[in-house]
Design a protein around this motif. Sequence first.
Motif, PDB file in Angstrom:
ATOM      1  N   VAL A  39      12.528   9.586   1.454  1.00  0.00           N
ATOM      2  CA  VAL A  39      12.572   8.724   0.127  1.00  0.00           C
ATOM      3  C   VAL A  39      11.329   9.014  -0.641  1.00  0.00           C
ATOM      4  O   VAL A  39      11.303   9.416  -1.847  1.00  0.00           O
ATOM      5  N   SER A  40      10.236   8.710   0.179  1.00  0.00           N
ATOM      6  CA  SER A  40       8.857   8.933  -0.669  1.00  0.00           C
ATOM      7  C   SER A  40       8.660  10.211  -1.186  1.00  0.00           C
ATOM      8  O   SER A  40       8.103  10.404  -2.125  1.00  0.00           O
ATOM      9  N   ALA A  41       9.167  11.406  -0.501  1.00  0.00           N
ATOM     10  CA  ALA A  41       9.126  12.645  -1.020  1.00  0.00           C
ATOM     11  C   ALA A  41       9.838  12.714  -2.411  1.00  0.00           C
ATOM     12  O   ALA A  41       9.355  13.877  -3.252  1.00  0.00           O
ATOM     13  N   PHE A  42      10.639  12.054  -2.638  1.00  0.00           N
ATOM     14  CA  PHE A  42      11.361  12.178  -4.159  1.00  0.00           C
ATOM     15  C   PHE A  42      10.487  11.824  -5.292  1.00  0.00           C
ATOM     16  O   PHE A  42      10.655  12.277  -6.332  1.00  0.00           O
ATOM     17  N   VAL A  43       9.807  10.870  -4.826  1.00  0.00           N
ATOM     18  CA  VAL A  43       8.725  10.385  -6.031  1.00  0.00           C
ATOM     19  C   VAL A  43       7.572  11.229  -6.423  1.00  0.00           C
ATOM     20  O   VAL A  43       6.738  11.461  -5.561  1.00  0.00           O
ATOM     21  N   PRO A  44       7.746  11.854  -7.605  1.00  0.00           N
ATOM     22  CA  PRO A  44       6.427  12.745  -8.061  1.00  0.00           C
ATOM     23  C   PRO A  44       5.419  11.869  -7.944  1.00  0.00           C
ATOM     24  O   PRO A  44       5.157  10.839  -8.510  1.00  0.00           O
ATOM     25  N   ALA A  45       4.267  12.773  -7.877  1.00  0.00           N
ATOM     26  CA  ALA A  45       2.811  12.213  -7.986  1.00  0.00           C
ATOM     27  C   ALA A  45       2.543  11.911  -9.501  1.00  0.00           C
ATOM     28  O   ALA A  45       2.547  12.909 -10.233  1.00  0.00           O
ATOM     29  N   GLU A  46       2.092  10.824  -9.799  1.00  0.00           N
ATOM     30  CA  GLU A  46       1.768  10.477 -11.122  1.00  0.00           C
ATOM     31  C   GLU A  46       0.337  10.956 -11.424  1.00  0.00           C
ATOM     32  O   GLU A  46      -0.358   9.757 -11.101  1.00  0.00           O
ATOM     33  N   VAL A  47      -0.116  11.951 -11.934  1.00  0.00           N
ATOM     34  CA  VAL A  47      -1.618  12.189 -11.916  1.00  0.00           C
ATOM     35  C   VAL A  47      -2.237  11.934 -13.141  1.00  0.00           C
ATOM     36  O   VAL A  47      -3.514  12.135 -13.409  1.00  0.00           O
ATOM     37  N   HIS A 100       0.751  -1.166  -0.139  1.00  0.00           N
ATOM     38  CA  HIS A 100      -0.161   0.111   0.057  1.00  0.00           C
ATOM     39  C   HIS A 100       0.780   1.292   0.051  1.00  0.00           C
ATOM     40  O   HIS A 100       0.449   2.353  -0.528  1.00  0.00           O
ATOM     41  N   HIS A 101       2.205   1.259   0.605  1.00  0.00           N
ATOM     42  CA  HIS A 101       2.892   2.340   0.693  1.00  0.00           C
ATOM     43  C   HIS A 101       3.815   2.700  -0.660  1.00  0.00           C
ATOM     44  O   HIS A 101       4.379   3.697  -0.772  1.00  0.00           O
ATOM     45  N   ALA A 102       3.831   1.637  -1.529  1.00  0.00           N
ATOM     46  CA  ALA A 102       4.409   1.954  -2.921  1.00  0.00           C
ATOM     47  C   ALA A 102       4.057   3.070  -3.670  1.00  0.00           C
ATOM     48  O   ALA A 102       2.772   3.351  -3.631  1.00  0.00           O
ATOM     49  N   SER A 103       4.891   3.561  -4.343  1.00  0.00           N
ATOM     50  CA  SER A 103       4.426   4.826  -5.298  1.00  0.00           C
ATOM     51  C   SER A 103       5.314   4.610  -6.389  1.00  0.00           C
ATOM     52  O   SER A 103       6.457   4.260  -6.284  1.00  0.00           O
ATOM     53  N   PHE A 104       5.011   5.302  -7.669  1.00  0.00           N
ATOM     54  CA  PHE A 104       5.995   5.665  -8.772  1.00  0.00           C
ATOM     55  C   PHE A 104       5.512   6.835  -9.462  1.00  0.00           C
ATOM     56  O   PHE A 104       4.550   7.442  -9.134  1.00  0.00           O
ATOM     57  N   GLY A 105       6.522   7.298 -10.140  1.00  0.00           N
ATOM     58  CA  GLY A 105       6.404   8.496 -10.885  1.00  0.00           C
ATOM     59  C   GLY A 105       7.439   8.756 -12.278  1.00  0.00           C
ATOM     60  O   GLY A 105       8.297   7.988 -11.966  1.00  0.00           O
ATOM     61  N   ILE A 106       6.842   9.552 -12.978  1.00  0.00           N
ATOM     62  CA  ILE A 106       7.861   9.868 -13.977  1.00  0.00           C
ATOM     63  C   ILE A 106       8.668  11.049 -13.825  1.00  0.00           C
ATOM     64  O   ILE A 106       8.106  12.083 -13.543  1.00  0.00           O
ATOM     65  N   LEU A 107      10.008  11.032 -13.710  1.00  0.00           N
ATOM     66  CA  LEU A 107      10.745  11.950 -13.485  1.00  0.00           C
ATOM     67  C   LEU A 107      11.149  12.903 -14.730  1.00  0.00           C
ATOM     68  O   LEU A 107      11.379  14.111 -14.603  1.00  0.00           O
ATOM     69  N   ALA A 108      11.308  12.303 -15.939  1.00  0.00           N
ATOM     70  CA  ALA A 108      11.709  13.081 -17.245  1.00  0.00           C
ATOM     71  C   ALA A 108      11.607  12.326 -18.448  1.00  0.00           C
ATOM     72  O   ALA A 108      11.262  10.995 -18.324  1.00  0.00           O
ATOM     73  N   THR A 109      11.080  12.884 -19.323  1.00  0.00           N
ATOM     74  CA  THR A 109      10.995  12.128 -20.606  1.00  0.00           C
ATOM     75  C   THR A 109      11.856  12.870 -21.629  1.00  0.00           C
ATOM     76  O   THR A 109      11.924  14.115 -21.832  1.00  0.00           O
ATOM     77  N   ASP A 110      12.392  12.264 -22.709  1.00  0.00           N
ATOM     78  CA  ASP A 110      13.307  12.744 -23.864  1.00  0.00           C
ATOM     79  C   ASP A 110      13.424  11.643 -24.922  1.00  0.00           C
ATOM     80  O   ASP A 110      12.954  10.666 -24.471  1.00  0.00           O
ATOM     81  N   ARG A 111      14.030  12.080 -26.012  1.00  0.00           N
ATOM     82  CA  ARG A 111      14.291  11.313 -27.301  1.00  0.00           C
ATOM     83  C   ARG A 111      15.570  10.437 -26.963  1.00  0.00           C
ATOM     84  O   ARG A 111      15.977   9.850 -27.920  1.00  0.00           O
ATOM     85  N   LEU A 123      18.009  15.119 -10.586  1.00  0.00           N
ATOM     86  CA  LEU A 123      17.039  15.255  -9.681  1.00  0.00           C
ATOM     87  C   LEU A 123      17.372  14.633  -8.380  1.00  0.00           C
ATOM     88  O   LEU A 123      17.013  15.323  -7.215  1.00  0.00           O
ATOM     89  N   TYR A 124      17.990  13.563  -8.295  1.00  0.00           N
ATOM     90  CA  TYR A 124      18.141  12.686  -7.047  1.00  0.00           C
ATOM     91  C   TYR A 124      19.248  13.105  -6.401  1.00  0.00           C
ATOM     92  O   TYR A 124      19.088  13.424  -5.152  1.00  0.00           O
ATOM     93  N   LYS A 125      20.362  13.662  -7.102  1.00  0.00           N
ATOM     94  CA  LYS A 125      21.537  14.447  -6.366  1.00  0.00           C
ATOM     95  C   LYS A 125      20.997  15.710  -5.575  1.00  0.00           C
ATOM     96  O   LYS A 125      21.181  15.991  -4.682  1.00  0.00           O
ATOM     97  N   ASN A 126      20.114  16.507  -6.397  1.00  0.00           N
ATOM     98  CA  ASN A 126      19.600  17.688  -5.617  1.00  0.00           C
ATOM     99  C   ASN A 126      18.574  17.201  -4.637  1.00  0.00           C
ATOM    100  O   ASN A 126      18.554  18.245  -3.607  1.00  0.00           O
ATOM    101  N   HIS A 127      17.927  16.398  -4.572  1.00  0.00           N
ATOM    102  CA  HIS A 127      17.058  15.903  -3.501  1.00  0.00           C
ATOM    103  C   HIS A 127      17.917  15.359  -2.208  1.00  0.00           C
ATOM    104  O   HIS A 127      17.628  15.568  -1.038  1.00  0.00           O
ATOM    105  N   ARG A 128      18.836  14.600  -2.463  1.00  0.00           N
ATOM    106  CA  ARG A 128      19.774  14.004  -1.266  1.00  0.00           C
ATOM    107  C   ARG A 128      20.871  14.335  -1.107  1.00  0.00           C
ATOM    108  O   ARG A 128      21.768  14.171  -0.165  1.00  0.00           O
ATOM    109  N   GLY A 129      21.675  14.811  -2.347  1.00  0.00           N
ATOM    110  CA  GLY A 129      23.072  15.166  -2.474  1.00  0.00           C
ATOM    111  C   GLY A 129      23.584  16.544  -1.808  1.00  0.00           C
ATOM    112  O   GLY A 129      22.840  17.093  -0.971  1.00  0.00           O
ATOM    113  N   GLN A 130      24.529  16.767  -2.244  1.00  0.00           N
ATOM    114  CA  GLN A 130      25.314  18.178  -1.598  1.00  0.00           C
ATOM    115  C   GLN A 130      24.503  19.392  -1.681  1.00  0.00           C
ATOM    116  O   GLN A 130      24.428  19.871  -1.005  1.00  0.00           O
ATOM    117  N   PRO A 131      23.623  19.418  -2.988  1.00  0.00           N
ATOM    118  CA  PRO A 131      22.745  20.654  -2.873  1.00  0.00           C
ATOM    119  C   PRO A 131      21.441  20.691  -1.922  1.00  0.00           C
ATOM    120  O   PRO A 131      20.912  21.664  -1.736  1.00  0.00           O
TER     121      PRO A 131
END
Length: 326
Positions: A316-324, A216-227, A239-247
């Motif tokens: 951790v969960s806050a990193f995953v975008p809501a897939e609406v 029930h606690h699992a979630s997923f989201g799309i972070l980026a799309t490109d060709r 995005l991950y570095k900005n969330h938990r890394g030095q910035p």
Amino acid sequence: MTVITAIYRIVTPMFLGNADQKAISLRPPSIKGALRFWWRALNWGRCLQEAGAESAALKLLHRQEAHLFGSAADEAGSGQGRFLLRVNRQPALAPLETVWPQNNTGSGYLGYGLMATADKPHREGLREGGEFGLELRFKPNTPDTDVDAIIQTLRVWSLFGGLGSRARRGFGSVTLLELNGEDMKLDREGYVKAARAVLDQASQVDQFPPYTAFNHHASFGILATDRDARQVHNQAGLLYKNHRGQPSPLRGPIKIPFGLPLQGVDQDSRRASPLFFHIHALHGGSFAAVALYLPAQFHYEARYQPADLATFYQPVSAFVPAEVGP
């Protein structure tokens, strides 16, 4: 005899390795190991519902896994399992990837350990774009439910998984192209729908599982799309570095739920991250970088197992975008 055939694409460089850390070929035991992982992740809720208690559910899960995939020779009821898996089409093995990812990039942040250092060369990997084929031959009289369980696992591996070193970080991502001759490519809307269906199936599992599994606690989201697959992987890494890394403002023990070891906090304990990155090849030539949050009980040591796991995992969960929607 039931036979399943599947064709997959390698979406990001796949860092396999023999004893010398050289990428030689795709081997059935490695693929079967990945399928075991995703089968276990999918089937915890069903086993818990059938068994009624956690300890009984674990025993049931173990028996069913051994029945489907086989078990070690020294285990009771050991055997081959219900099917034989063959790689009937190998991807191109040359030229190998020897320079990606690089330091100081988003992909480099996700790929720590792959890059060259003063005392070891860059890991070699199979380049993206190659396709490989699988053939699964089931034993006579295998129940349809067993065949269906493996088909579902083949699909979920494609939705969220990969193969090789740093597969949880989006390296070696795979996408299912064909299943028994049927076109399985998905556009963004189809991908979101398929991923949601997997999570919805486990929505009744309220408690955190004893191992990594859908709940029930699992979630997923799309972070980026490109060709470009490498570009979306790099974007996800940034995005991950900005969330938990030095910035980011996250420092010290608050980063423990992202996984152990953790520099400056605990360099000896081990716990894989509950966060999975995956790059999916979408119909039409674009790629999606996906984050899957799949939490479970964190650690056998009481100091790493708080009563309120939902709050513990919040960074951790806050990193995953809501897939609406697509």
